[in-house]
Design a protein around this motif. Structure first.
Motif, short mmCIF file in Angstrom:
data_model
loop_
_atom_site.label_atom_id
_atom_site.label_comp_id
_atom_site.label_asym_id
_atom_site.label_seq_id
_atom_site.Cartn_x
_atom_site.Cartn_y
_atom_site.Cartn_z
N UNK A 287 36.99 52.46 19.03
CA UNK A 287 37.94 51.91 19.74
C UNK A 287 37.25 51.37 21.15
N UNK A 288 36.38 52.56 21.52
CA UNK A 288 35.74 51.96 22.82
C UNK A 288 35.04 50.72 22.97
N UNK A 289 34.30 50.69 21.65
CA UNK A 289 33.48 49.39 21.56
C UNK A 289 34.39 48.07 21.65
N UNK A 290 35.42 48.11 20.85
CA UNK A 290 36.24 47.07 20.87
C UNK A 290 36.81 46.80 22.32
N UNK A 463 28.43 46.37 31.91
CA UNK A 463 27.81 47.83 31.98
C UNK A 463 28.49 48.98 31.13
N UNK A 464 29.80 48.46 31.12
CA UNK A 464 30.62 49.60 30.35
C UNK A 464 30.36 49.55 28.91
N UNK A 465 29.84 48.10 28.22
CA UNK A 465 29.68 47.93 26.94
C UNK A 465 28.21 48.74 26.79
N UNK A 474 22.58 56.20 16.40
CA UNK A 474 21.32 55.47 15.80
C UNK A 474 21.28 54.22 16.90
N UNK A 475 19.77 53.70 17.00
CA UNK A 475 19.59 52.48 17.88
C UNK A 475 19.75 51.25 17.18
N UNK A 476 20.39 50.15 17.90
CA UNK A 476 20.79 49.16 17.22
C UNK A 476 20.41 47.75 18.30
N UNK A 477 20.30 46.62 17.63
CA UNK A 477 19.72 45.63 18.54
C UNK A 477 20.95 45.15 19.42
N UNK A 478 22.14 45.15 18.75
CA UNK A 478 23.06 44.66 19.75
C UNK A 478 24.62 45.18 19.17
N UNK A 479 25.82 44.45 19.73
CA UNK A 479 26.91 45.00 19.42
C UNK A 479 27.35 45.19 17.88
N UNK A 480 26.99 43.90 17.45
CA UNK A 480 27.32 43.56 16.06
C UNK A 480 26.82 44.73 15.14
N UNK A 481 25.51 45.09 15.20
CA UNK A 481 24.89 45.86 14.20
C UNK A 481 25.52 47.10 14.64
N UNK A 482 25.83 47.70 15.75
CA UNK A 482 26.51 48.99 16.14
C UNK A 482 27.62 48.97 15.44
#
Length: 727
Positions: A287-290, A463-465, A474-482
């Motif tokens: 929810x926070x990511x969205x 900054x919030x994102x 886990x480490x991810x390249x961008x928001x889509x991978x996350x």
């Protein structure tokens, strides 16, 4: 009866006294002196005041109790001195809680009471007739000459042609018969309709009782059939229940195997989800990511579509290259210059030079007069000097005019510089230009602040994102991978929870089934080859039980209703009794109807006898009143009159005649009825009854009344002075 004196506190009469004499009393009084009030007072003293009479709103007529209230607010009262059967009598009436309800009669000379005279029978004894008969015969008013139907009057007229004894009139007898007929046969309240309704109700009650007895026999048979069917279905249900227990024991074994397999699956899923956050944590991160992505997208879109600076306002041509405040200052300066030019005044006339020219002329004339040797030179010198002075004046005026033209030209050039007719318009133009420049600059500054605010907002969203991405394990390249990782982790957690719930549900079913099977008895029943439809069997059992209960209720209700309706033999006896009574009353109704027809026939025969008698006597009186113009009169059963002219063949109704002739017809009828129905000494009271008579017929009426006054007292109230006419 002879009335000697009346004393009244009645209506407008306050302590008034009226003295009368035997024979003819012709009382000629002007309007508003109480003629009608004296007449009403005499009637009230003889017969009393009807206290139950109500106002008639349609005609605006007040009852006597209201109409003749004393004007001064005192109580209604009065007294009459009279002679009756050779005795001097005084009757008095006073008011106590009701108008004239206190009555007394006593001997005028001795004061001894006269008990035979009461408030109720006073008028009947003194005048010999009831009030309604007196009002329709001897009491004659201007607006009441017509004669209406009345039971008492009809009874007295019938007595003229019968035995002479007064009994019930035909109208009263018919009314009594009609009342008796209504009591027996009236549609809604008569005895026969009510008994017929009761008879019909008894017949319906008997029919209902017979129907209920038939229903009881039918319901008893159906109840036995329903009980047998329910017993058969109960046996089938017991067999089906035993087979169901065997089926459940076999299902228990299968369910235990399914539980073991489900336990193994849950163990594998728990191993796969090891190290993953809980489902609630994953959902919160998602929810926070969205929310962070939506905020960043919205902030970037708002920054991209931020409003640019507005177009710079175009300066007027006269203010080219100037700022707004500079244009205002320039116009203000020109306005002050114009005010200074306008303040300059025209040069004064050279009055000193004019005075000098006048002095030179005077000196030249004086020298020519006083110095003979200079007579030629002095004028010449004066002329030359005057010419010089005049030249100086003209040159000076020319220069002043040129300076004034220059000033006016400069003054006119100032507004032309701005393309307006007045510098005030130029000031307005400059201030508007300055205001536009200020608004433009303020708008530009506001838009620059808005663009900066949107840029800061986009930076904060980024900054919030980034902060949300850092919280993902886990480490991810961008928001889509996350987002993909979070979805997979949530799916694993949700499947584990689903399978765990399925395992718990299966275990609960196992425990419940074990508990149920542990309480059931062991049975060797085999599972039937064809499955039994237990739902249908239960449905049929419920229907059979409900049918049995309903039949028992209906049987109980019918039995109770049958007992409430009573015994059939008693009902049949009651029906016979009511029918017999109805037959007797029906015969009575037929007898009453026969009596009604007989009374109507007898009434018509009596009217045929007394009507001609009254009509002949009234016709004789009318002929005397009209000088023989009308020779025949006809009296209808409803007391209406018709006349025929002497030598004529057509009868004319009274309401088709003139007011005077109609009054004369009814006066003749009243005099004829008074002669026939009233005692010879009963007085006649006439209240302006001759008002519609012409002089000739009024004289004839007076002559007739004077002859009538030879046997009875006559009191004639009138506003016409008949004595002067007679003189």
């Amino acid at each position: 009866m002879i009335i000697r004196q009346m004393r009244a506190n009645f209506g407008k009469l306050r302590g008034a006294t009226l003295d009368l004499r035997p024979g003819m009393n012709l009382l000629c009084l002007p309007n508003e002196t109480g003629k009608s009030t004296w007449s009403a007072f005499l009637l009230a003293m003889l017969y009393g005041v009807n206290t139950r009479e109500q106002s008639r709103k349609s005609g605006g007529v007040l009852p006597d109790k209201e109409r003749y209230k004393p004007w001064d607010g005192s109580a209604m009262s009065g007294a009459i001195d009279l002679v009756w059967n050779g005795r001097s009598i005084t009757i008095e009436r006073r008011s106590k809680r009701a108008p004239l309800n206190q009555f007394s009669a006593y001997d005028t000379d001795s004061g001894a009471p006269i008990p035979e005279l009461t408030a109720e029978n006073c008028g009947l004894l003194l005048c010999g007739v009831e009030r309604s008969v007196f009002e329709r015969t001897a009491f004659i008013r201007q607006l009441g000459l017509g004669v209406g139907k009345d039971d008492a009057l009809e009874a007295r007229l019938n007595a003229l042609v019968s035995t002479g004894e007064e009994g019930l009139s035909a109208t009263q007898l018919l009314a009594e018969l009609n009342n008796l007929h209504n009591r027996l046969a009236r549609t809604s309240t008569g005895r026969i309709p009510r008994r017929t309704a009761e008879l019909d109700q008894k017949k319906r009650q008997l029919a209902e009782l017979r129907a209920l007895q038939n229903d009881i026999f039918r319901l008893t048979a159906r109840r036995a059939e329903a009980a047998a069917e329910l017993a058969r279905l109960d046996a089938l249900a017991a067999q089906a229940e035993a087979a169901e227990i065997a089926k459940k024991r076999a299902g228990l074994v299968r369910m235990e195997a399914e539980a073991d397999a489900q336990e193994a699956l849950c163990g594998r899923l728990r191993a796969d989800a090891e190290g993953l956050p809980e489902e609630e944590t994953l959902q919160a991160l998602q929810r926070e990511l969205d929310a962070a992505e939506r905020s960043l997208s919205t902030a970037r879109m708002d920054a991209a579509f931020a409003a640019a600076d507005p177009p710079e306002p175009q300066a007027p041509a006269c203010f080219a290259g100037m700022r707004g405040e500079e244009a205002v200052q320039a116009v203000r300066a020109d306005q002050k210059a114009a005010e200074a030019l306008a303040a300059q005044t025209a040069p004064k006339r050279p009055t000193a030079l004019y005075a000098l020219m006048a002095l030179v002329a005077v000196l030249a004339v004086a020298a020519a007069v006083l110095l003979p040797a200079a007579r030629l030179l002095a004028p010449l010198a004066g002329v030359l000097l005057e010419a010089g002075l005049l030249t100086v004046i003209l040159v000076r005026k020319s220069r002043e005019a040129q300076a004034e033209r220059c000033r006016l030209k400069r003054l006119a050039a100032l507004p032309n510089k701005y393309g307006v007719d007045d510098l005030a318009q130029a000031v307005t133009l400059a201030e508007r230009f300055a205001a536009d420049r200020r608004a433009y600059e303020a708008d530009c500054a506001e838009r620059q602040r808005e663009r900066k605010r949107l840029a800061d907002r986009a930076a904060q969203a980024q900054a919030a994102l980034d902060a949300v991405l850092e919280r993902v394990p886990a480490a991810h390249a961008d928001a889509a991978d996350c987002r993909t990782w979070l979805g997979d982790a949530l799916q694993a957690r949700r499947r584990l929870a689903t399978e765990q719930r399925a395992l718990e549900h299966l275990k609960a079913q196992l425990a419940s089934l074990r508990a149920v099977l542990g309480e059931l008895p062991q049975t060797d029943a085999a599972v039937p080859a064809e499955p039994v439809d237990t739902a249908r069997l239960a449905y049929e059992r419920r229907n059979a039980g409900a049918l049995l209960e309903r039949l028992e209720r209906e049987l109980s209700h019918s039995t109770g209703a049958c007992s409430m309706l009573g015994d059939a033999v008693e009902l049949e006896a009651e029906i016979g009794r009511l029918a017999e009574e109805n037959a007797r009353d029906t015969a009575a109704v037929a007898a009453i109807e026969l009596a009604q027809r007989a009374v109507e026939t007898a009434d018509n025969e009596l009217r045929a006898q007394f009507s001609p008698q009254l009509a002949r006597e009234a016709g004789t009186i009318l002929a005397e009143l009209t000088g023989g113009k009308y020779a025949a009169m006809l009296l209808e059963p409803d007391m209406s009159l018709s006349v025929r002219e002497a030598g004529g063949t057509v009868m004319h109704r009274a309401n088709a005649m003139s007011c005077g002739t109609s009054d004369q017809m009814y006066l003749a009828l009243r005099l004829a009825m008074s002669r026939r129905l009233l005692p010879p000494d009963a007085p006649l009271i006439l209240d302006d009854a001759l008002v519609n008579f012409d002089d000739a017929r009024a004289a004839a009426a007076l002559a007739l009344l004077r002859r009538e006054a030879g046997t009875r007292q006559i009191i004639l109230f009138t506003c016409r002075n008949f004595e002067e006419r007679d003189a």
